[in-house]
Each structure stands twice: as C-alpha cells, then as structure tokens.
Motif scaffolding. Structure first.
Motif, mmCIF file in Angstrom:
data_model
loop_
_atom_site.group_PDB
_atom_site.id
_atom_site.type_symbol
_atom_site.label_atom_id
_atom_site.label_comp_id
_atom_site.label_asym_id
_atom_site.label_seq_id
_atom_site.Cartn_x
_atom_site.Cartn_y
_atom_site.Cartn_z
ATOM 1 N N LYS A 148 -32.263 -67.449 78.495
ATOM 2 C CA LYS A 148 -30.980 -68.682 78.288
ATOM 3 C C LYS A 148 -31.245 -69.906 79.071
ATOM 4 C CE LYS A 148 -25.617 -69.244 77.819
ATOM 5 N NZ LYS A 148 -24.241 -68.602 77.788
ATOM 6 N N ASP A 149 -31.037 -69.398 80.277
ATOM 7 C CA ASP A 149 -31.654 -70.615 81.503
ATOM 8 C C ASP A 149 -32.542 -71.188 81.238
ATOM 9 O OD1 ASP A 149 -33.477 -68.760 82.124
ATOM 10 O OD2 ASP A 149 -33.340 -68.895 83.604
ATOM 11 N N THR A 151 -33.853 -72.685 77.540
ATOM 12 C CA THR A 151 -33.141 -73.051 76.777
ATOM 13 C C THR A 151 -32.811 -73.457 76.492
ATOM 14 O OG1 THR A 151 -31.547 -70.968 75.803
ATOM 15 C CG2 THR A 151 -34.010 -70.848 74.897
ATOM 16 N N GLU A 152 -31.778 -73.796 77.671
ATOM 17 C CA GLU A 152 -30.585 -74.886 78.073
ATOM 18 C C GLU A 152 -31.144 -75.673 79.597
ATOM 19 O OE1 GLU A 152 -27.568 -72.662 79.868
ATOM 20 O OE2 GLU A 152 -26.392 -71.467 76.923
#
Length: 344
Positions: A148-149, A151-152
C-alpha cells in the motif's frame, strides 16, 4: 608499455607534427602545393585534415554521447520488434565501438576514463530493453499486489544508476575495435546488478541472437595455437575490461524491489506459490569463487528454480561489489597534502 618507455615515440610524433606544420608555412612548400593543388590547395588540405580528424573522433564530438545514449534507449523502447523471453534474462546484449585517437592517452592505449562513456551506451541499450515493458505497465497503473505504501507514493516509476566499477585487464590500442557484452548479473531487495565485458571484436561468437533471429551463426576464428577463440577456457584472453553497475528502481522517493519490474516486464518464470519477493536467500561475501556462468538450455524448461539458482550465483559476486560502499566512510578531512587547480 609504460609512459616512460614510450617517451621516445611520443617525442617523435610531436616532433614530426611540428615539423610538418612548420614546413607548410615555408614559401617554397606553399608554392609547390599551390602549383599541384591550385590557389586554395593549402586551405583545402587543412580543411580535409580537420575533417579527417573529426571523422576519426566522431563519437567524441560535442553532443554525440547524448545521441548515442538516446538512440539506444529510444530504439529499445519503441522499435525493438521482438520481446525477450524469461529464459534469456541472463543472456548478454552486444554493442560495438572502437578506440578513437581522442580516447587514446599518453601511453598510446585507451584512457581509463573513456571506458565509462562507452559503457553508458551499452547499458542504455540493455536497460532500455529489459525494463521497457515493466516500467510502462507500472506507470499505467498495473500495481496489483504491491504494498500500500508503494501504490500511494507520489511520482512516476523510473530507474537510476547507483554506482559503477571497472576492472582493466588488457589495453586497447588506437583505432582498435571492441564489443561490450552486457547482461543481468543478479538482484536483491534493492539493487539490480549488471555486468559488462569489453572484449576483442569478433573473438566471441554467439550461437544465436534471441532478439535478432535473422542473424546466422558465425564460424569461430582459429587462434594462433589452433584453438577456437571464444571457448569457455579461453574467454579471459580476449577480455579487455570488466564492469559491474547497480541500478535502483524508484517511484518518487520510494524504492521498488527490482523483481517487481522484472515480473512486469514478463522476464521471470511463473512464481511458485508461497514464494515472496527477495530477500529469500541473500548472498554473503565469501572467498570461494562462484561457478562459471552457464547458458540456459534452448528449450522451454527454464523454471523458477533455474532462475533463482543463477540469481544467487551472481549475487555472490555482487555482494563483494556492494561491500565497497563502505568506502564512503573513509573520507579524512582533518589534514590534507595540498589543493591544486585543474589548469593552474
């Protein structure tokens, strides 16, 4: 041959050049040239000599390094007609060049500093080839399965050169041609390691060309002793230099595991269930010499285990190179011998 033993040759060349330049200014010589070459013969002669020097040093002219590098990147990104297969991940790409007079130092062989410009061109071709699909897919939003870190994180996916080393084995003579064989050596959680071998032109003859199937296999040359140049036991005899470089992949300021890009480039075999990204088994420096590189079989039996075995074999070499990064802590600033300018 050292510079000291070549001082006589260097002095002779300089003396001859000065003598020719001086003779061209003598009235009798100028009259003779004018008689045979016409009123503008002397001027045209110097122009032709200047053009010849420029042609011999074409790749060193201002702006040509950029043309050479960009040509390699653009061709591989947009015009390479054939996709690379996973079994060819560790296969080398060959680029060719020659040692110009500009590249020749006072020892009358290729200057150490000029190797890096030719290596830039070779790696531009190679990196453009192996990452073109992966980076394009990631930048178009193919981020399934990434943390997630990642993709964000803001920014585009890109690749950057982290460091490079070069080991010089044999000298390259003036105007001598050579070839650069560049391929993936290994990768870990952060770095993609690339190895390049600068070899004698025509000494190593590939049996096939994966991205250029129209090229036919060439017969290998016979060496002085009757052996075939390019045999595994003789390769060290035709290698001029060896270079190792490492690349890092980023999204903005976020570091991306190289295996993510290689998978998006469709260069890895199917990942077995339960196998995560590196580190799975990291290489550790040792005194043992890794086994020689082997060419994958020509059939389609190239598996994940085959790939992992070759990755770990190359990583044993890469970790030695990686350990040299500790040299950044060796800067001593309390006392120096002196400080000198580049020209005065």
């Amino acid at each position: 041959m050292s510079a000291v033993t070549r001082l006589g040759l260097i002095g002779g060349v300089l003396t001859t050049s000065a003598a020719l330049a001086g003779l061209s200014t003598l009235p009798a010589v100028r009259d003779t040239l004018t008689k045979h070459l016409g009123p503008n013969g002397v001027k045209h002669t110097w122009r032709l000599l200047a053009l010849l020097v420029a042609l011999l040093n074409l790749k060193n002219l201002p702006g040509f390094w950029h043309i050479r590098v960009l040509r390699g990147i653009i061709y591989q990104l947009y015009f390479q007609p054939h996709p690379q297969q996973p079994k060819h991940l560790f296969a080398p790409m060959i680029t060719s060049s020659y040692n110009t007079p500009y590249d020749t130092d006072y020892n009358f062989h290729k200057s150490n500093s000029t190797y890096f410009a030719d290596l830039d061109v070779a790696r531009a071709h190679y990196m453009g080839c192996i990452i073109r699909t992966g980076l394009a897919r990631l930048n178009k939003g193919d981020e399934q399965g990434l943390p997630k870190d990642t993709t964000e994180a803001g920014g585009k996916y890109f690749v950057a050169l982290g460091s490079i080393s070069c080991f010089f084995h044999k000298q390259i003579e003036p105007l001598q041609r050579f070839e650069i064989f560049t391929r993936v050596l290994s990768w870990d959680r952060k770095w993609l390691y690339v190895v390049s071998h600068i070899v004698k032109h025509g000494a190593v003859r590939p049996e096939s060309y994966a991205l250029q199937p129209w090229r036919k296999r060439k017969a290998r040359r016979q060496g002085k002793g009757g052996e075939q140049e390019g045999d595994a036991q003789d390769l060290s005899k035709v290698i001029f230099a060896t270079s190792v470089a490492r690349y890092v992949f980023k999204k903005g300021r976020k570091t991306i595991n190289p295996e993510v890009v290689l998978e998006r480039s469709r260069l890895l075999p199917p990942r077995p269930d339960g196998v995560d990204l590196p580190p799975r088994t990291e290489g550790t420096p040792s005194d043992a010499t890794p086994a020689p590189a082997e060419t994958p079989s020509a059939d389609d039996s190239w598996t994940w285990d085959d790939m992992e075995k070759e990755r770990l074999r190359g990583l044993k070499i890469a970790t030695h190179f990686d350990a040299l990064s500790a040299a950044q802590h060796e800067l001593r600033a309390s006392e120096a011998l002196g400080q000198y300018g580049d020209y005065w």
